[in-house]
Design an enzyme around this catalytic site. Structure first.
Site, PDB file in Angstrom:
ATOM      1  CD  GLU A 195      -3.075   4.836  12.416  1.00 19.24           C
ATOM      2  OE1 GLU A 195      -4.304   4.727  12.216  1.00 19.24           O
ATOM      3  OE2 GLU A 195      -2.366   3.881  12.749  1.00 19.24           O
ATOM      4  N   GLY A 239      -3.759  -3.931  18.805  1.00 17.77           N
ATOM      5  CA  GLY A 239      -2.360  -4.289  18.606  1.00 17.77           C
ATOM      6  C   GLY A 239      -2.152  -5.686  18.046  1.00 17.77           C
ATOM      7  CB  ALA A 240      -4.331  -8.458  17.320  1.00 15.49           C
ATOM      8  N   GLY A 241      -2.752  -6.432  14.843  1.00 16.89           N
ATOM      9  CA  GLY A 241      -2.657  -6.321  13.390  1.00 16.89           C
ATOM     10  C   GLY A 241      -4.020  -6.368  12.724  1.00 16.89           C
ATOM     11  CG  LEU A 242      -6.726  -8.585  13.927  1.00 15.02           C
ATOM     12  CD1 LEU A 242      -7.566  -9.431  14.878  1.00 15.02           C
ATOM     13  CD2 LEU A 242      -6.623  -9.266  12.559  1.00 15.02           C
ATOM     14  CB  SER A 243      -7.027  -2.306  11.336  1.00 14.12           C
ATOM     15  OG  SER A 243      -6.150  -1.434  10.720  1.00 14.12           O
ATOM     16  CE1 TYR A 297       4.231  -0.117   7.364  1.00 17.59           C
ATOM     17  CE2 TYR A 297       5.175   2.082   7.663  1.00 17.59           C
ATOM     18  CZ  TYR A 297       4.225   1.255   7.101  1.00 17.59           C
ATOM     19  OH  TYR A 297       3.265   1.790   6.268  1.00 17.59           O
ATOM     20  CG  ASP A 351      -0.542   0.035   2.513  1.00 18.36           C
ATOM     21  OD1 ASP A 351       0.658  -0.225   2.712  1.00 18.36           O
ATOM     22  OD2 ASP A 351      -1.347   0.305   3.427  1.00 18.36           O
ATOM     23  CG  ASP A 363      -4.719  -0.689   8.275  1.00 15.29           C
ATOM     24  OD1 ASP A 363      -4.625  -1.618   7.447  1.00 15.29           O
ATOM     25  OD2 ASP A 363      -3.849  -0.444   9.127  1.00 15.29           O
TER      26      ASP A 363
HETATM   27  P1  ADP Z   1      -3.892  -2.130  15.635  1.00 13.63           P
HETATM   28  O1  ADP Z   1      -4.450  -1.061  14.770  1.00 13.63           O
HETATM   29  O2  ADP Z   1      -3.219  -3.208  14.870  1.00 13.63           O
HETATM   30  O3  ADP Z   1      -4.886  -2.697  16.589  1.00 13.63           O
HETATM   31  P2  ADP Z   1      -2.330   0.075  16.605  1.00 13.63           P
HETATM   32  O4  ADP Z   1      -1.124   0.143  17.451  1.00 13.63           O
HETATM   33  O5  ADP Z   1      -2.284   0.683  15.257  1.00 13.63           O
HETATM   34  O6  ADP Z   1      -2.753  -1.477  16.531  1.00 13.63           O
HETATM   35  O7  ADP Z   1      -3.552   0.745  17.375  1.00 13.63           O
HETATM   36  C1  ADP Z   1      -3.870   0.368  18.688  1.00 13.63           C
HETATM   37  C2  ADP Z   1      -4.119   1.600  19.544  1.00 13.63           C
HETATM   38  O8  ADP Z   1      -5.350   2.231  19.142  1.00 13.63           O
HETATM   39  C3  ADP Z   1      -4.320   1.291  21.008  1.00 13.63           C
HETATM   40  O9  ADP Z   1      -3.078   1.225  21.674  1.00 13.63           O
HETATM   41  C4  ADP Z   1      -5.147   2.488  21.468  1.00 13.63           C
HETATM   42  O10 ADP Z   1      -4.326   3.616  21.672  1.00 13.63           O
HETATM   43  C5  ADP Z   1      -6.009   2.770  20.264  1.00 13.63           C
HETATM   44  N1  ADP Z   1      -7.320   2.100  20.383  1.00 13.63           N
HETATM   45  C6  ADP Z   1      -7.840   1.157  19.570  1.00 13.63           C
HETATM   46  N2  ADP Z   1      -9.073   0.783  19.964  1.00 13.63           N
HETATM   47  C7  ADP Z   1      -9.370   1.515  21.062  1.00 13.63           C
HETATM   48  C8  ADP Z   1     -10.502   1.608  21.944  1.00 13.63           C
HETATM   49  N3  ADP Z   1     -11.586   0.861  21.776  1.00 13.63           N
HETATM   50  N4  ADP Z   1     -10.421   2.487  22.968  1.00 13.63           N
HETATM   51  C9  ADP Z   1      -9.340   3.252  23.160  1.00 13.63           C
HETATM   52  N5  ADP Z   1      -8.249   3.194  22.375  1.00 13.63           N
HETATM   53  C10 ADP Z   1      -8.241   2.354  21.338  1.00 13.63           C
HETATM   54 MG    MG Z   2      -3.327   0.233  13.524  1.00  9.31          MG
END
Ligand code: ADP
Ligand code: MG
Length: 391
Positions: free
Chosen positions: A167, A129-133, A231, A42, A179
């Site tokens: 972002e 933080g599982a790569g599932l956005s 990355y 991407d 994403d």
């Molecule tokens: P991914 O997008 O793969 O899950 P990222 O590191 O890009 O991982 O994003 C995760 C971050 O997004 C979390 O650490 C938090 O700061 C924020 N976040 C995601 N969902 C929530 C939520 N429901 N409430 C608060 N913060 C969230």
């Molecule tokens: Mg993310």
């Protein structure tokens, strides 16, 4: 993060009332995503093919007129965080609130100054933080809510772009456009074929159940610490490759011109590997599109496996946990498997015959236990709907 895939709408509205003492004007949902194929393409103007998960981030939202933004998440300890719109500034916030605040900032920055504040309560079932956005789900749900409430008239792809800007610039995380577009634009029963150069998109039928198949997502529960720096290195390496080859982006290197391109890169071994991955990965996306359109879902299995090998050996962003998922699943009869997302942890996807779900799941869980790894989280993913209003 709740246990079930779908958070309870009434519950989210109720929590909003508790938090802010009034009814929300509406409730919206935006999903997390899994990328079926097209990894790290991407930011090379290439092709990706995500689909939306049933796991969503739900937001109950009301407008305010006093320039205040209040943010509360059921998934974070503590009360609402209060910000003033005039004080929003890029990279000023290192907390979760930077994602939704960044969206408000990005909307106002392009001229949507009609936005005069909001109260937001969030709850999510997207694993973070599982790569599932989960980050894109959070951004997109806030963007959609504000788009509806303030009648901004923005389309899904436009919201996605603004969320990416939030972002990249406000949060300060360099991510591509996939994403947010997936979360905003996916449709149930389909994967989204997205050309990240012009953002043109096509919904490709991906109805696993109708073909007696399943797609498992295996969250390895690991995130290796150096992933952000790596990355950046991959991204810089791809840019160097494009510069050396005299193209705008690696997307412009045709698959049948790959050997010639690699020859031109001479002894730039590191760059050659990156180029080979991107060029072959774009071709794999196109192959998966053709196969799915021909109704031959099983035939995408080997393409997924090729993709994993390319990420492991050429792009070098896999890790022992991801490789173990892929090898174990294939050994237990999976049709295909590969790591998905940025790499160095996160999740893998496994394509299986529906009847093999238990066997394959058990095999992966046992292999992790034997290796002494943290138990993975395994769930079957059904291609679900993109962002939408619920109430
Ligand atoms: P991914 O997008 O793969 O899950 P990222 O590191 O890009 O991982 O994003 C995760 C971050 O997004 C979390 O650490 C938090 O700061 C924020 N976040 C995601 N969902 C929530 C939520 N429901 N409430 C608060 N913060 C969230
Ligand atoms: Mg993310």
């Amino acid at each position: 993060m709740g246990a079930s895939a779908v958070a309870d709408v009434a519950d989210v509205a109720e929590r909003f009332r508790e938090q802010y003492g009034a009814e929300p004007e509406g409730v919206w949902a935006a999903p997390g995503r899994v990328n079926l194929i097209g990894e790290h393409t991407d930011y090379n103007d290439g092709f990706v093919m995500p689909f939306a998960l049933p796991h969503t981030t739900i937001a109950a939202v009301s407008r305010r007129t006093d320039g205040v933004l209040r943010l509360h998440s059921a998934d974070v300890e503590g009360g609402a965080v209060e910000l003033t719109l005039d004080s929003l500034a890029p990279e000023s916030d290192r907390h979760w609130t930077a994602y939704p605040a960044g969206v408000v900032w990005a909307l106002r920055e392009v001229g949507h100054t009609a936005i005069t504040g909001a109260d937001v309560h969030l709850a999510s079932t997207v694993p973070t933080g599982a790569g599932l956005s989960s980050s894109a789900a959070l951004e997109v749900v806030v963007a959609l809510a504000l788009n509806d409430l303030y009648e901004l008239g923005l389309r899904g792809w436009q919201l996605a772009r603004l969320c990416q800007r939030a972002e990249n610039v406000y949060v300060g995380a360099p991510t591509g456009i996939m994403d947010q577009t997936a979360s905003a634009c996916c449709e149930a029963g389909h994967a989204l074929f997205l050309d990240t150069r012009d953002l043109s998109q096509r919904q490709i039928p991906f109805d696993l159940a109708a073909e007696g198949m399943r797609l498992l997502v295996v969250d390895t529960r690991v995130k290796h610490a150096h992933s952000d720096g790596e990355y950046g290195k991959r991204r810089a390496g791809c840019e160097k490759g494009a510069a050396l080859l005299g193209v705008d982006a690696l997307r412009d290197v045709p698959y049948d011109g790959l050997d010639a391109a690699l020859a031109r890169l001479g002894d730039e071994e590191e760059v050659r590997r990156l180029v080979r991955h991107i060029v072959t990965e774009n071709e794999r996306v196109e192959r998966v599109v053709s196969l799915l359109q021909a109704g031959d879902t099983r035939a995408i299995g080997p393409v997924l496996v090729e993709g994993h090998a390319s990420l492991r050996d050429d792009f070098r962003i896999s890790c022992p946990e991801l490789d173990l998922v892929v090898d174990t699943a294939l050994g237990a009869g999976a049709v295909g498997a590969r790591m998905t997302g940025g790499g160095f942890g996160g999740s893998a996807i496994v394509l299986i015959e529906a009847a093999d779900e238990e066997t394959v799941t058990k095999a992966v869980e046992e292999a992790f236990a034997t290796a002494g790894f943290t138990a993975p989280r395994v769930f079957a993913a059904v291609p679900a709907a993109g962002a939408r209003r619920l109430m």
